[in-house]
Design a protein around this motif. Structure first.
Motif, PDB file in Angstrom:
ATOM      1  N   GLU A 101       0.819  -1.212   0.000  1.00 56.15           N
ATOM      2  CA  GLU A 101       0.000   0.000   0.000  1.00 56.15           C
ATOM      3  C   GLU A 101       0.856   1.265   0.000  1.00 56.15           C
ATOM      4  O   GLU A 101       0.554   2.229  -0.688  1.00 56.15           O
ATOM      5  CB  GLU A 101      -0.926  -0.006   1.221  1.00 56.15           C
ATOM      6  CG  GLU A 101      -2.002   1.051   1.152  1.00 56.15           C
ATOM      7  CD  GLU A 101      -3.018   0.920   2.259  1.00 56.15           C
ATOM      8  OE1 GLU A 101      -2.814   1.553   3.309  1.00 56.15           O
ATOM      9  OE2 GLU A 101      -4.013   0.205   2.060  1.00 56.15           O
ATOM     10  N   ASP A 111       3.633   1.730  -1.373  1.00 52.27           N
ATOM     11  CA  ASP A 111       4.148   1.940  -2.730  1.00 52.27           C
ATOM     12  C   ASP A 111       3.129   2.664  -3.602  1.00 52.27           C
ATOM     13  O   ASP A 111       3.488   3.306  -4.580  1.00 52.27           O
ATOM     14  CB  ASP A 111       4.519   0.604  -3.391  1.00 52.27           C
ATOM     15  CG  ASP A 111       5.712  -0.061  -2.730  1.00 52.27           C
ATOM     16  OD1 ASP A 111       6.490   0.641  -2.045  1.00 52.27           O
ATOM     17  OD2 ASP A 111       5.865  -1.277  -2.892  1.00 52.27           O
ATOM     18  N   GLU A 112       1.857   2.558  -3.240  1.00 48.76           N
ATOM     19  CA  GLU A 112       0.807   3.247  -3.983  1.00 48.76           C
ATOM     20  C   GLU A 112       0.536   4.644  -3.414  1.00 48.76           C
ATOM     21  O   GLU A 112       0.164   5.541  -4.155  1.00 48.76           O
ATOM     22  CB  GLU A 112      -0.483   2.419  -3.954  1.00 48.76           C
ATOM     23  CG  GLU A 112      -0.381   1.116  -4.716  1.00 48.76           C
ATOM     24  CD  GLU A 112      -1.661   0.309  -4.680  1.00 48.76           C
ATOM     25  OE1 GLU A 112      -1.900  -0.429  -5.651  1.00 48.76           O
ATOM     26  OE2 GLU A 112      -2.425   0.414  -3.695  1.00 48.76           O
ATOM     27  N   CYS A 133       3.648   7.897 -12.912  1.00 48.76           N
ATOM     28  CA  CYS A 133       2.938   6.692 -13.344  1.00 48.76           C
ATOM     29  C   CYS A 133       2.145   7.001 -14.614  1.00 48.76           C
ATOM     30  O   CYS A 133       2.063   8.140 -15.036  1.00 48.76           O
ATOM     31  CB  CYS A 133       2.026   6.176 -12.227  1.00 48.76           C
ATOM     32  SG  CYS A 133       0.715   7.293 -11.706  1.00 48.76           S
ATOM     33  N   LYS A 193      -2.833   3.930 -14.286  1.00 49.34           N
ATOM     34  CA  LYS A 193      -2.439   3.704 -12.894  1.00 49.34           C
ATOM     35  C   LYS A 193      -2.897   4.884 -12.021  1.00 49.34           C
ATOM     36  O   LYS A 193      -3.381   4.696 -10.910  1.00 49.34           O
ATOM     37  CB  LYS A 193      -0.920   3.536 -12.798  1.00 49.34           C
ATOM     38  CG  LYS A 193      -0.388   3.327 -11.402  1.00 49.34           C
ATOM     39  CD  LYS A 193      -0.738   1.970 -10.847  1.00 49.34           C
ATOM     40  CE  LYS A 193      -0.020   1.732  -9.525  1.00 49.34           C
ATOM     41  NZ  LYS A 193      -0.313   0.412  -8.988  1.00 49.34           N
ATOM     42  N   LEU A 229      -5.438   4.507  -8.847  1.00 49.82           N
ATOM     43  CA  LEU A 229      -5.104   4.936  -7.483  1.00 49.82           C
ATOM     44  C   LEU A 229      -6.147   5.909  -6.927  1.00 49.82           C
ATOM     45  O   LEU A 229      -6.545   5.806  -5.764  1.00 49.82           O
ATOM     46  CB  LEU A 229      -3.715   5.575  -7.450  1.00 49.82           C
ATOM     47  CG  LEU A 229      -2.541   4.639  -7.703  1.00 49.82           C
ATOM     48  CD1 LEU A 229      -1.234   5.420  -7.762  1.00 49.82           C
ATOM     49  CD2 LEU A 229      -2.464   3.545  -6.662  1.00 49.82           C
ATOM     50  N   LYS A 256      -9.268   3.857  -6.141  1.00 51.21           N
ATOM     51  CA  LYS A 256      -9.052   2.948  -5.012  1.00 51.21           C
ATOM     52  C   LYS A 256      -9.055   3.674  -3.674  1.00 51.21           C
ATOM     53  O   LYS A 256      -9.681   3.239  -2.716  1.00 51.21           O
ATOM     54  CB  LYS A 256      -7.736   2.196  -5.204  1.00 51.21           C
ATOM     55  CG  LYS A 256      -7.415   1.203  -4.093  1.00 51.21           C
ATOM     56  CD  LYS A 256      -6.145   0.436  -4.400  1.00 51.21           C
ATOM     57  CE  LYS A 256      -5.799  -0.533  -3.286  1.00 51.21           C
ATOM     58  NZ  LYS A 256      -4.567  -1.291  -3.590  1.00 51.21           N
ATOM     59  N   TYR A 257      -8.346   4.799  -3.599  1.00 49.25           N
ATOM     60  CA  TYR A 257      -8.159   5.476  -2.317  1.00 49.25           C
ATOM     61  C   TYR A 257      -9.061   6.683  -2.090  1.00 49.25           C
ATOM     62  O   TYR A 257      -9.381   7.016  -0.958  1.00 49.25           O
ATOM     63  CB  TYR A 257      -6.694   5.895  -2.145  1.00 49.25           C
ATOM     64  CG  TYR A 257      -5.775   4.714  -2.008  1.00 49.25           C
ATOM     65  CD1 TYR A 257      -5.699   3.995  -0.819  1.00 49.25           C
ATOM     66  CD2 TYR A 257      -4.990   4.297  -3.076  1.00 49.25           C
ATOM     67  CE1 TYR A 257      -4.862   2.898  -0.696  1.00 49.25           C
ATOM     68  CE2 TYR A 257      -4.143   3.204  -2.959  1.00 49.25           C
ATOM     69  CZ  TYR A 257      -4.090   2.505  -1.763  1.00 49.25           C
ATOM     70  OH  TYR A 257      -3.266   1.409  -1.641  1.00 49.25           O
TER      71      TYR A 257
END
Length: 113
Positions: free
Chosen positions: A2, A4-5, A35, A39, A43, A46-47
């Protein structure tokens, strides 16, 4: 991992914070996080549960609330200062997210004389 993201995501958010008043593209946001565009979008979804461009729009709207409520500056000035292409687009977007026009919002929540 995580973390790394989160590092590229934070870099992209910092980029938006620094450049929200200018024209921002998905490619520029992704480049800030080192990125690709897909990507970057992944991200954000996702977050932050948003697309990068929708995040930028919401960020601009939030930033515009301070001068809207704490000054008597024109809607046009506020719109341009916060990265919107014009007052009509700003008003349309504001209405979409807040349910009322910027002027109505100012009258309801703004400073009292």
């Amino acid at each position: 991992r995580e973390s790394d993201e989160l590092v590229p995501l934070m870099a992209m958010i910092c980029y938006i914070d620094a450049h929200y008043a200018s024209r921002i593209t998905l490619a520029a946001i992704a480049a800030a996080g080192a990125c690709c565009k897909s990507k970057c979008s992944l991200l954000f979804r996702k977050y932050l549960h948003d697309t990068p461009i929708t995040y930028v729009t919401r960020f601009r709207l939030r930033k515009s609330l301070v001068p809207l409520l704490d000054s008597d500056r024109s809607i046009t000035d506020i719109a341009y200062e916060h990265g919107f292409g014009g007052a009509s687009y700003y008003c349309e977007t504001f209405q979409k997210y807040y349910g009322i026009s910027p002027l109505q919002y100012r009258k309801t929540h703004g400073i009292r004389p």
